[in-house]
Design a protein around this motif. Sequence first.
Motif, short mmCIF file in Angstrom:
data_model
loop_
_atom_site.label_atom_id
_atom_site.label_comp_id
_atom_site.label_asym_id
_atom_site.label_seq_id
_atom_site.Cartn_x
_atom_site.Cartn_y
_atom_site.Cartn_z
N ASP A 1 -4.68 9.80 1.95
CA ASP A 1 -4.31 10.78 0.92
C ASP A 1 -4.81 12.13 1.42
O ASP A 1 -6.01 12.35 1.50
CB ASP A 1 -4.99 10.46 -0.41
CG ASP A 1 -5.11 8.97 -0.66
OD1 ASP A 1 -4.29 8.43 -1.41
OD2 ASP A 1 -6.01 8.35 -0.09
N ARG A 281 5.06 3.67 -1.37
CA ARG A 281 4.29 3.96 -0.15
C ARG A 281 2.89 3.36 -0.25
O ARG A 281 2.40 2.75 0.71
CB ARG A 281 4.20 5.48 0.06
CG ARG A 281 3.40 5.90 1.27
CD ARG A 281 4.15 5.65 2.56
NE ARG A 281 3.39 6.15 3.72
CZ ARG A 281 3.88 6.29 4.93
NH1 ARG A 281 5.13 5.95 5.19
NH2 ARG A 281 3.13 6.75 5.92
N TYR A 282 2.24 3.52 -1.39
CA TYR A 282 0.92 2.93 -1.58
C TYR A 282 0.98 1.41 -1.53
O TYR A 282 0.10 0.75 -0.97
CB TYR A 282 0.31 3.40 -2.89
CG TYR A 282 -0.36 4.75 -2.81
CD1 TYR A 282 -1.51 4.94 -2.04
CD2 TYR A 282 0.14 5.84 -3.52
CE1 TYR A 282 -2.12 6.16 -1.96
CE2 TYR A 282 -0.47 7.08 -3.45
CZ TYR A 282 -1.61 7.24 -2.67
OH TYR A 282 -2.21 8.46 -2.59
N LEU A 285 0.81 0.00 1.95
CA LEU A 285 -0.34 0.30 2.80
C LEU A 285 -0.80 -0.89 3.66
O LEU A 285 -1.09 -0.70 4.85
CB LEU A 285 -1.51 0.83 1.96
CG LEU A 285 -1.52 2.33 1.67
CD1 LEU A 285 -2.71 2.69 0.79
CD2 LEU A 285 -1.56 3.14 2.97
N TYR A 289 -0.84 -0.43 7.60
CA TYR A 289 -2.09 -0.53 8.35
C TYR A 289 -1.99 -1.61 9.42
O TYR A 289 -2.47 -1.45 10.54
CB TYR A 289 -3.25 -0.79 7.39
CG TYR A 289 -4.56 -0.20 7.84
CD1 TYR A 289 -4.69 1.16 8.08
CD2 TYR A 289 -5.68 -1.00 8.02
CE1 TYR A 289 -5.90 1.71 8.50
CE2 TYR A 289 -6.90 -0.46 8.43
CZ TYR A 289 -7.00 0.90 8.67
OH TYR A 289 -8.19 1.45 9.08
N TYR A 412 -5.11 6.37 -5.29
CA TYR A 412 -5.51 6.80 -3.94
C TYR A 412 -5.77 5.55 -3.11
O TYR A 412 -5.94 4.46 -3.65
CB TYR A 412 -6.73 7.73 -3.97
CG TYR A 412 -7.97 7.16 -4.62
CD1 TYR A 412 -8.95 6.54 -3.85
CD2 TYR A 412 -8.17 7.27 -5.99
CE1 TYR A 412 -10.10 6.02 -4.43
CE2 TYR A 412 -9.32 6.77 -6.58
CZ TYR A 412 -10.28 6.14 -5.80
OH TYR A 412 -11.41 5.64 -6.38
N SER A 413 -5.80 5.71 -1.80
CA SER A 413 -5.65 4.56 -0.91
C SER A 413 -6.76 3.52 -1.03
O SER A 413 -6.50 2.33 -0.86
CB SER A 413 -5.56 5.05 0.54
OG SER A 413 -6.69 5.83 0.87
N THR A 414 -7.98 3.94 -1.31
CA THR A 414 -9.08 2.97 -1.35
C THR A 414 -9.55 2.69 -2.78
O THR A 414 -10.67 2.21 -2.98
CB THR A 414 -10.27 3.49 -0.51
OG1 THR A 414 -10.65 4.80 -0.98
CG2 THR A 414 -9.89 3.57 0.96
N TRP A 418 -8.16 -5.11 -1.51
CA TRP A 418 -6.97 -5.94 -1.30
C TRP A 418 -7.31 -7.42 -1.55
O TRP A 418 -6.99 -8.29 -0.75
CB TRP A 418 -6.45 -5.75 0.11
CG TRP A 418 -5.91 -4.37 0.37
CD1 TRP A 418 -5.68 -3.39 -0.54
CD2 TRP A 418 -5.53 -3.82 1.63
NE1 TRP A 418 -5.17 -2.26 0.06
CE2 TRP A 418 -5.07 -2.50 1.41
CE3 TRP A 418 -5.54 -4.31 2.94
CZ2 TRP A 418 -4.62 -1.67 2.44
CZ3 TRP A 418 -5.09 -3.50 3.97
CH2 TRP A 418 -4.64 -2.19 3.72
N ASN A 440 -11.76 1.27 7.43
CA ASN A 440 -10.84 2.35 7.03
C ASN A 440 -11.11 3.68 7.72
O ASN A 440 -10.21 4.51 7.83
CB ASN A 440 -10.83 2.57 5.51
CG ASN A 440 -10.43 1.33 4.76
OD1 ASN A 440 -9.53 0.60 5.18
ND2 ASN A 440 -11.09 1.08 3.64
#
Length: 516
Positions: A1, A281-282, A285, A289, A412-414, A418, A440
């Motif tokens: 982000d 898009r998120y 991830l 990755y 946001y990405s983190t 997961w 990350n």
Amino acid sequence: DGIIQDWQYWGPNSNWNSMNFDNPEFPDPQKMIDHVKKKNAKIMISIWASFGPDTNPYKDLEKINALFNFKTWPADGGVKAYDAYNEKARDIYWEHLNKGLFSKGIDAWWTDSTEPDHLDVQERDFDIPTAMGTYRSVVNAFPLMSNKGVYEHQRAVTSDKRVYLLTRCAFAGQQRYAANTWSGDVVCNWETFRKQIPTGLNFSLSGIPYWNTDIGGFFNWPYHGGAENKAYHELYTRWFQYGTFLPMQRSHGSGVKKEIYNLGKKGDWVYDSEEKYINLRYALLPYLYSTGWQVTDNAGSFLRALFMDFNEDQKVHNISNQYMFGKAFLVTPVTRNMYVFSDKEQWKDPYEDFSKTGTQDVYLPKGTKWFDFWTGEALNGGQLVTKEVPIDIIPLYVRAGSIVPFGPKVQYSTEKKWNNLEIRIYPGADGELVLYEDENDNYNYEKGAYSIIKFTWDDAKRTLNIADREGTFPGMLKSRKFNIVVVDKENGTGSVQSTKFTKSVSYGGKKKSVKL
């Protein structure tokens, strides 16, 4: 982000690229940087390959005769490009970059004008000596050397933060310097948009895998009224959908406020479509990755011309408007207007017409089955299909045998771990996925601090095999759940996370075999 601070935070042109917040409009740069980070974003900043005469870098470079005496941007102010081929010049460049910006917590670098800009070109300019020979003999390698300097110096300072460069030009081998190249300041129109697709594919075929484009274009000359112009909204919407399937999804431009809230509000088609693809898009991830790991570990690529995977199908050899994104997704951007029209120049007074749904032809390469990402419909390869494309749909097909990890909905990405990944299996062929995870950021993965989990799909036995986890890293999920979905018309379709799964599997790092 990421959020990017562009040029002129340094003040007047005579102070060009001082590598410091000298502009009085930035009274407290540290507060700004900290604010961005508290909002869970990274901050990138524009740095150039040239300096104004009032800057300290200029004065230090002048002392070692490491400035080029030709006209560069901006034309006024006495700005000069530096000799990036000179090791001592690269040292000076980093010394000021580190002191003025990196020390404040800047996360990434927009290394602009890495051609470098060359105005009013004179033949004699190319006879200027550099540290590696005449400028003529090395000119094309300038971006390689300039980006190399930033990369190597930052690596020498710390391995706790990965180097991340966004740059305007490239040369062979530049991928080793963590550089993501964009296609430059392109014009906002459909013809230019169409050209981005083969441009990115050809660039990727040169062996440099990270490439992107200004979503919506840079120069907004054709669209009267800018951000409020509905005709521009259609171009931007389609370009944004394409940008979702690039190594970097990034919006940038001049004269138009492109933030989602400036283009519309919830309920407006331009806003709703953009929000949809941001969320997609998120969700992708884990796939992105893991694909990034294939780039690093196996010389893979994100953008794949169709002949890279389907060379035996001669029909794909000259298809330039479609591509594979990683190994799973077949992408066909919509590159013409279908819903907003204008009878006047510069798209003045545009009008909308959604009475008919537009269509896009898509060729499905032979040798495999394909799944419509949006509907789950399975189709045979080797045929041209006509896909209906409402304003919020890009034709997207997934190759049979693909195993696609689908992440949680986040801001946001983190934000979320997961630990409940959705694993979409597209049946009809055997397949595999290597799910890659690490800390990350930082370079500990170079020392083995990462994990991979290999998934294999046996289509005949309808069995998913999850191998023993390989590797460890601090903070790693030791136990987790995989929510497995075998995709069909009823399950695992579209951009929203599934609520119904074929089977949920607890996984603690030891191999499992799951019959589906």
